[in-house]
Enzyme design. Structure first.
Site, mmCIF file in Angstrom:
data_model
loop_
_atom_site.group_PDB
_atom_site.id
_atom_site.type_symbol
_atom_site.label_atom_id
_atom_site.label_comp_id
_atom_site.label_asym_id
_atom_site.label_seq_id
_atom_site.Cartn_x
_atom_site.Cartn_y
_atom_site.Cartn_z
ATOM 1 N N GLU A 138 9.305 -4.404 13.081
ATOM 2 C CA GLU A 138 8.899 -3.300 12.209
ATOM 3 C C GLU A 138 7.601 -2.680 12.746
ATOM 4 O O GLU A 138 6.624 -3.385 12.980
ATOM 5 C CB GLU A 138 8.653 -3.806 10.780
ATOM 6 N N CYS A 167 9.568 1.409 3.654
ATOM 7 C CA CYS A 167 10.458 0.298 4.018
ATOM 8 C C CYS A 167 11.887 0.795 4.216
ATOM 9 O O CYS A 167 12.731 0.070 4.711
ATOM 10 C CB CYS A 167 10.418 -0.795 2.976
ATOM 11 N N GLU A 184 -4.937 -3.867 -2.205
ATOM 12 C CA GLU A 184 -6.379 -3.580 -2.249
ATOM 13 C C GLU A 184 -6.721 -2.323 -1.465
ATOM 14 O O GLU A 184 -7.826 -1.800 -1.548
ATOM 15 C CB GLU A 184 -7.183 -4.786 -1.740
ATOM 16 N N ARG A 185 -5.757 -1.798 -0.660
ATOM 17 C CA ARG A 185 -6.027 -0.581 0.102
ATOM 18 C C ARG A 185 -5.910 0.661 -0.776
ATOM 19 O O ARG A 185 -6.492 1.692 -0.476
ATOM 20 C CB ARG A 185 -5.020 -0.448 1.264
ATOM 21 N N SER A 206 5.145 -7.013 3.369
ATOM 22 C CA SER A 206 5.706 -7.313 4.694
ATOM 23 C C SER A 206 6.472 -8.639 4.661
ATOM 24 O O SER A 206 6.214 -9.503 3.809
ATOM 25 C CB SER A 206 4.568 -7.388 5.713
ATOM 26 N N PHE A 238 0.809 -1.227 0.000
ATOM 27 C CA PHE A 238 0.000 0.000 0.000
ATOM 28 C C PHE A 238 0.837 1.270 0.000
ATOM 29 O O PHE A 238 0.339 2.344 -0.327
ATOM 30 C CB PHE A 238 -0.956 0.015 1.210
ATOM 31 N N LYS A 243 -1.193 -7.178 -9.424
ATOM 32 C CA LYS A 243 -2.174 -7.251 -8.333
ATOM 33 C C LYS A 243 -1.732 -6.227 -7.296
ATOM 34 O O LYS A 243 -0.911 -6.509 -6.432
ATOM 35 C CB LYS A 243 -2.168 -8.664 -7.740
#
Ligand code: NAD
Length: 487
Positions: free
Chosen positions: A387, A288, A183-184, A233, A156, A180
């Site tokens: 994290e 990240c 979805e957020r 993640s 995201f 893909k």
């Protein structure tokens, strides 16, 4: 592509040359994290949609791989121009669905454009090697060929840039691609794919399949998909790496991070503090490459923290569309709960919150966390090791550079780190001994440009060939060795 149904915009998938709502059962609202406004509905795809997309991408590949590379890159040149023309529009969509500031969003789009520029060099990048007379009268050369249908699964936090780490390289090298996105934040990558199609890319070469875990699982299992690029993640990266490999695919899976910023006593403090502000609190820490652990060496801690806390408290928190805001919202209430939970745990494990961002004025949407600095964190504390992915900086102290290097090397992650110093010797030693893939000296964020690899180590990366740079060319191509003798 958005269509409006009963006053709500619907973000479509692009499968087999058609924009349409896919056949999955889930419908998800896309929410502006800054104010809770519903921006659109996202229908998720299911396994049947993935199958249609993979078959269409495979059919397109049989023709696309025959198109000369110099012609394959032409739509990418036009795509780059369209992206440049639409930076502000893309940045605005990005800010509204993700929350980062408009300035940051536009910078992200520009970093994405650099990927397209590098991929346009594919005619040179794909060249092989050759050597005549490897034995008497025998010549040898290598060529690179595309691997087939590739898929990308993205997170995201960089909805414009991270997909562009993947498909410009894959497509220019002669593959076809299924994306893909998270979805957020589906609206930004959808608009970017529209621009790619406007640039004249043949319909089947790109497929956009929206959804979540069900789509990912179908991608990992599908026999027509040969390569998987994942960014997200670490726990999911590990699953994707294992599953994709178990299904015989090549895979690059980039994971999460816990990045250390080491400040030496001889660091230039004002510049160092500015760099740390950007690193730890930019994009509300949802990067990240965000600095997350500050290692203060020797007696630098007191003067450094004095300056740093003053600056952190002055950063304006708010809607990323508003001028003067430095720290936008977290991506959702779940993320806020997670970040606040970490701060509470840090304090419970003995840290002192010398700057506490847990209560932000006018947080009606319940998604804001201000810059937070936790001092006197112990090396084994949860906030020093896991994290957090929020604007939280954990401060550790080390006596010497050696101690600092030991601390950094004890992390499970190895994405990026930066040392702040005016000593070339200390910097050189740090760069050489630290077990981390991307190392900065006096940098805000040591993010590699498109022509270098994004080179995380340890739990920050599962695979062999990294994203973008020459690694991307190797990842999206297979080498063939040709030996010739003429009588
Ligand atoms: P995430 O792992 O939750 O999601 C990433 C992608 O995986 C999404 O497309 C999502 O739909 C899918 N997914 C989620 N759970 C899944 C499951 N159980 N099975 C299959 N697919 C699943 O990551 P996120 O929250 O979107 O992004 C933030 C994370 O990404 C952070 O950990 C961050 O460090 C990392 N990240 C890493 C890099 C890098 O280059 N190393 C870059 C950006 C972000």
């Amino acid at each position: 592509m958005s269509t409006v149904i009963a006053d709500v915009a619907v973000t479509s998938s692009y499968i087999a040359g058609r924009w349409a709502a896919p056949e999955g059962k889930t419908q998800q609202p896309i929410v502006n994290p800054a104010n809770g406004e519903t921006l659109a509905m996202l229908p998720h795809a299911g396994a049947a949609d993935v199958d249609r997309a993979a078959k269409a991408a495979h059919a397109a590949w049989l023709e696309w791989r025959e198109v000369p590379v110099v012609d394959r890159v032409q739509p990418l040149y036009r795509f780059k121009a369209l992206l440049e023309k639409n930076v502000t529009e893309l940045g605005t969509i990005l800010t509204r669905e993700n929350g980062k500031t408009l300035e940051d969003a536009k910078t992200e789009v520009k970093r994405g454009i650099q990927m397209v520029e590098v991929a346009c060099g594919m005619p040179s990048l794909m060249m092989g090697d050759s050597l005549n007379d490897v034995a008497k009268g025998i010549d040898c050369r290598t060529i690179r060929q595309p691997i087939g249908v590739c898929a990308g699964i993205t997170p995201f936090n960089f909805p414009a840039m991270v997909p562009l780490w993947m498909y410009p390289f894959a497509i220019a090298a002669g593959n076809t691609f299924l994306l893909k996105p998270s979805e957020r934040v589906p609206m930004t990558p959808t608009r970017v794919v529209e621009l790619l199609l406007d640039a004249g890319l043949p319909a089947g070469v790109i497929q956009l399949v929206h959804g979540g875990r069900e789509v990912v699982e179908a991608l990992l299992e599908h026999p027509l998909i040969k390569g998987i690029s994942f960014v997200g993640s670490s726990p999911v990266a590990k699953i994707v790496y294992k599953e994709a490999a178990a299904h015989g695919k090549r895979v690059q899976a980039l994971g999460g991070a816990k990045n250390h910023l080491v400040v030496m006593p001889d660091a230039a403090l004002p510049q160092t503090v500015e760099a740390i502000m950007g690193s730890a609190f930019g994009a509300a820490g949802q990067r990240c490459l965000a600095g997350s652990v500050l290692v203060a060496v020797g007696d630098v801690a007191e003067p450094l923290l004095d300056l740093l806390v003053k600056r952190a408290k002055a950063l304006k928190v708010g809607d990323g569309m508003d001028a003067g805001v430095s720290v936008g919202p977290l991506v959702g209430q779940d993320q806020k709960k997670r970040v606040v939970g970490y701060i509470e745990r840090g304090v419970a494990e003995g840290a002192t919150a010398i700057c506490d961002g847990r209560s932000v004025e006018a947080d009606a949407a319940g998604v804001f966390v201000g810059p937070t600095v936790l001092d006197h964190v112990q090396p084994n504390a949860t906030v020093a090791r896991e994290e957090i992915f929020g604007p939280v900086l954990s401060v550790l102290r080390a006596e010497t550079l050696d101690d600092a290097i030991r601390l950094v090397n004890s992390s499970d992650f190895g994405n990026t780190t930066t040392i702040y110093t005016s000593s070339g010797k200390a910097a050189r030693e740090y760069q050489s001994r630290v077990e981390v893939g991307m190392v900065g000296v006096n940098m805000t964020v040591a993010a590699p440009m498109a022509f270098f690899p994004f080179a995380g180590w340890k739990n920050s990366f599962f695979g062999d060939l990294h994203a973008h740079g020459k690694d991307a060319v190797s990842f999206y191509t297979e080498q063939k060795v040709l030996m010739t003798r003429w009588f």
